[in-house]
Scaffold this active site. Structure first.
Site, PDB file in Angstrom:
ATOM      1  N   CYS A  92      10.199   2.540  16.999  1.00 43.92           N
ATOM      2  CA  CYS A  92      10.850   1.295  16.566  1.00 43.92           C
ATOM      3  C   CYS A  92      12.027   1.624  15.655  1.00 43.92           C
ATOM      4  O   CYS A  92      13.105   1.074  15.815  1.00 43.92           O
ATOM      5  CB  CYS A  92       9.859   0.391  15.849  1.00 43.92           C
ATOM      6  SG  CYS A  92       8.543  -0.233  16.909  1.00 43.92           S
ATOM      7  N   ARG A 132      30.256  13.485  10.161  1.00 41.26           N
ATOM      8  CA  ARG A 132      29.831  12.187  10.681  1.00 41.26           C
ATOM      9  C   ARG A 132      28.723  12.348  11.728  1.00 41.26           C
ATOM     10  O   ARG A 132      28.435  11.424  12.486  1.00 41.26           O
ATOM     11  CB  ARG A 132      31.037  11.447  11.273  1.00 41.26           C
ATOM     12  CG  ARG A 132      32.105  11.096  10.236  1.00 41.26           C
ATOM     13  CD  ARG A 132      33.209  10.220  10.831  1.00 41.26           C
ATOM     14  NE  ARG A 132      34.038  10.965  11.764  1.00 41.26           N
ATOM     15  CZ  ARG A 132      35.199  11.562  11.439  1.00 41.26           C
ATOM     16  NH1 ARG A 132      35.641  11.509  10.189  1.00 41.26           N
ATOM     17  NH2 ARG A 132      35.906  12.203  12.353  1.00 41.26           N
ATOM     18  N   ARG A 133      28.119  13.529  11.703  1.00 42.66           N
ATOM     19  CA  ARG A 133      27.064  13.837  12.677  1.00 42.66           C
ATOM     20  C   ARG A 133      25.725  14.107  11.990  1.00 42.66           C
ATOM     21  O   ARG A 133      24.878  14.816  12.539  1.00 42.66           O
ATOM     22  CB  ARG A 133      27.474  15.047  13.515  1.00 42.66           C
ATOM     23  CG  ARG A 133      28.805  14.845  14.241  1.00 42.66           C
ATOM     24  CD  ARG A 133      29.255  16.103  14.946  1.00 42.66           C
ATOM     25  NE  ARG A 133      30.569  15.915  15.572  1.00 42.66           N
ATOM     26  CZ  ARG A 133      31.228  16.861  16.235  1.00 42.66           C
ATOM     27  NH1 ARG A 133      30.700  18.076  16.353  1.00 42.66           N
ATOM     28  NH2 ARG A 133      32.411  16.601  16.769  1.00 42.66           N
ATOM     29  N   ILE A 192       9.254 -12.417  13.387  1.00 46.63           N
ATOM     30  CA  ILE A 192       8.024 -12.792  12.701  1.00 46.63           C
ATOM     31  C   ILE A 192       7.030 -13.220  13.776  1.00 46.63           C
ATOM     32  O   ILE A 192       7.310 -14.131  14.571  1.00 46.63           O
ATOM     33  CB  ILE A 192       8.256 -13.951  11.713  1.00 46.63           C
ATOM     34  CG1 ILE A 192       9.293 -13.559  10.655  1.00 46.63           C
ATOM     35  CG2 ILE A 192       6.941 -14.352  11.044  1.00 46.63           C
ATOM     36  CD1 ILE A 192       9.738 -14.721   9.776  1.00 46.63           C
ATOM     37  N   TYR A 193       5.888 -12.538  13.834  1.00 47.43           N
ATOM     38  CA  TYR A 193       4.871 -12.927  14.813  1.00 47.43           C
ATOM     39  C   TYR A 193       4.328 -14.317  14.483  1.00 47.43           C
ATOM     40  O   TYR A 193       4.248 -14.717  13.322  1.00 47.43           O
ATOM     41  CB  TYR A 193       3.737 -11.901  14.853  1.00 47.43           C
ATOM     42  CG  TYR A 193       4.093 -10.663  15.637  1.00 47.43           C
ATOM     43  CD1 TYR A 193       4.084 -10.673  17.032  1.00 47.43           C
ATOM     44  CD2 TYR A 193       4.456  -9.483  14.992  1.00 47.43           C
ATOM     45  CE1 TYR A 193       4.425  -9.543  17.761  1.00 47.43           C
ATOM     46  CE2 TYR A 193       4.804  -8.346  15.710  1.00 47.43           C
ATOM     47  CZ  TYR A 193       4.785  -8.385  17.093  1.00 47.43           C
ATOM     48  OH  TYR A 193       5.132  -7.270  17.815  1.00 47.43           O
ATOM     49  N   ASP A 218       8.790  -5.756  12.919  1.00 45.38           N
ATOM     50  CA  ASP A 218       7.781  -6.743  12.530  1.00 45.38           C
ATOM     51  C   ASP A 218       8.050  -7.091  11.068  1.00 45.38           C
ATOM     52  O   ASP A 218       7.747  -6.319  10.161  1.00 45.38           O
ATOM     53  CB  ASP A 218       6.394  -6.120  12.724  1.00 45.38           C
ATOM     54  CG  ASP A 218       5.248  -6.980  12.220  1.00 45.38           C
ATOM     55  OD1 ASP A 218       5.496  -7.957  11.490  1.00 45.38           O
ATOM     56  OD2 ASP A 218       4.089  -6.646  12.535  1.00 45.38           O
ATOM     57  N   ASN A 260       0.851  -1.187   0.000  1.00 39.43           N
ATOM     58  CA  ASN A 260       0.000   0.000   0.000  1.00 39.43           C
ATOM     59  C   ASN A 260       0.889   1.241   0.000  1.00 39.43           C
ATOM     60  O   ASN A 260       1.175   1.825   1.047  1.00 39.43           O
ATOM     61  CB  ASN A 260      -0.924  -0.018   1.220  1.00 39.43           C
ATOM     62  CG  ASN A 260      -1.961   1.092   1.182  1.00 39.43           C
ATOM     63  OD1 ASN A 260      -1.838   2.059   0.431  1.00 39.43           O
ATOM     64  ND2 ASN A 260      -2.987   0.960   1.990  1.00 39.43           N
ATOM     65  N   ASN A 301       8.810  -0.070   6.164  1.00 39.03           N
ATOM     66  CA  ASN A 301       9.949   0.760   6.563  1.00 39.03           C
ATOM     67  C   ASN A 301      10.991   0.875   5.461  1.00 39.03           C
ATOM     68  O   ASN A 301      11.575   1.949   5.260  1.00 39.03           O
ATOM     69  CB  ASN A 301      10.600   0.204   7.824  1.00 39.03           C
ATOM     70  CG  ASN A 301       9.658   0.057   8.993  1.00 39.03           C
ATOM     71  OD1 ASN A 301       9.697  -0.944   9.708  1.00 39.03           O
ATOM     72  ND2 ASN A 301       8.781   1.024   9.201  1.00 39.03           N
ATOM     73  N   ALA A 357      -0.028  -6.545  15.776  1.00 37.68           N
ATOM     74  CA  ALA A 357       0.077  -6.798  17.219  1.00 37.68           C
ATOM     75  C   ALA A 357       0.201  -5.462  17.937  1.00 37.68           C
ATOM     76  O   ALA A 357       1.085  -4.667  17.634  1.00 37.68           O
ATOM     77  CB  ALA A 357       1.287  -7.673  17.522  1.00 37.68           C
TER      78      ALA A 357
END
Length: 288
Positions: A170, A150-151, A232-233, A193, A51, A201, A287
């Site tokens: 997460c 590097r910041r 994996i749930y 997940d 989606n 993501n 979940a």
């Protein structure tokens, strides 16, 4: 997207069964990294239908600094609905509304949305106002003026505010890296997940990389996805087994409106996905 399917196979083969906060149960590994070269296409999963509309709207919502689900609900994006509804059910204001009735109130009653649609200081708040710092504005300025830094960090983990968030972040920490006119992004995700969240993501942060690259006059190069607890749930194991039997198709192309030069000017119509071929939908319960 064999890279993603390799993660699924690794967890199925090497993962350990663990209890978790949601009492669903998971098969989990700790520490895993994937790399996606955006020059080879936009890494939107092809072994199930994704989606994209929800991915784009959620990312724009983050970038607006918004933390209320009202914008998402008005655009038929349902990924954050369960958390405020669960909180509402536990409140003195709950009148046995179904989730559908709750969302109609969020959509059509501004005062109700303000009171019951907020998720607390989640991603958007931290991106645009981390204890007074607009991290997105700072990042883009630094990439333009100090590309070897590097910041070049975007941090969503703000310990004093975690207990005020509907769900602690997460996807916690992002680092940008500039080399030879190309921009890369590495995400550290503390918890992933694998069936529902990780594909989302991958696409979302690849898209953020493309957007930041465009407004800093760089070419998007590599998205590196580093995972802490990748799981994996238990109620997704069958879907994952189905998915790993499917053959990945050629990656699509994502086209951004080239006229956009400011990160805050992007809108939904500025994104065009081309040549996306995929397998059918695979559903799974989230979940909470």
């Amino acid at each position: 997207m064999n890279t993603y399917l390799d993660l699924c196979r690794f967890i199925l083969q090497k993962g350990s069964f663990r209890n978790d906060r949601t009492n669903t149960g998971t098969k989990s590994v700790f520490g895993y990294q994937m790399r996606f070269n955006l020059e080879e296409g936009f890494p939107l999963l092809t072994t199930k239908k994704m989606n994209l509309r929800s991915i784009i709207h959620e990312l724009l919502w983050f970038l607006k600094g918004d933390t209320n689900i009202c914008y998402l609900v008005q655009n038929n994006v349902n990924i954050w609905n369960e958390w405020p509804y669960q909180k509402y059910q536990q409140s003195a204001f709950f009148q046995n509304e179904t989730l559908k009735e709750f969302l109609e109130k969020i959509k059509n009653d501004p005062l109700f949305a303000i009171k019951h649609g907020n998720l607390g200081p989640v991603y958007g708040k931290q991106w645009r106002d981390f204890n007074g710092v607009d991290q997105i504005k700072f990042l883009i300025s630094e990439i333009k003026t100090n590309p070897n830094s590097r910041r070049l960090i975007l941090n969503s983990w703000n310990p004093p505010l975690l207990n005020q968030m509907a769900l602690p972040p997460c996807h916690v920490l992002i680092q940008f890296y500039v080399h030879q006119g190309k921009l890369s992004l590495q995400l550290y995700q503390r918890s992933g997940d694998v069936f529902l969240g990780i594909p989302f993501n991958i696409a979302s942060y690849s898209l953020l990389l493309m957007m930041v690259a465009q407004v800093t006059n760089l070419q998007p190069y590599e998205f590196i996805h580093t995972l802490g607890d990748a799981h994996i749930y238990s109620n997704h194991l069958a879907q994952v087994q189905t998915q790993i039997q499917r053959t990945p198709k050629k990656l699509p192309q994502m086209i951004l409106n080239p006229d956009i030069k400011n990160i805050d000017d992007f809108k939904f119509s500025d994104f065009t996905l081309q040549n996306y071929q995929c397998d059918g939908i695979l559903k799974g319960d989230i979940a909470v």
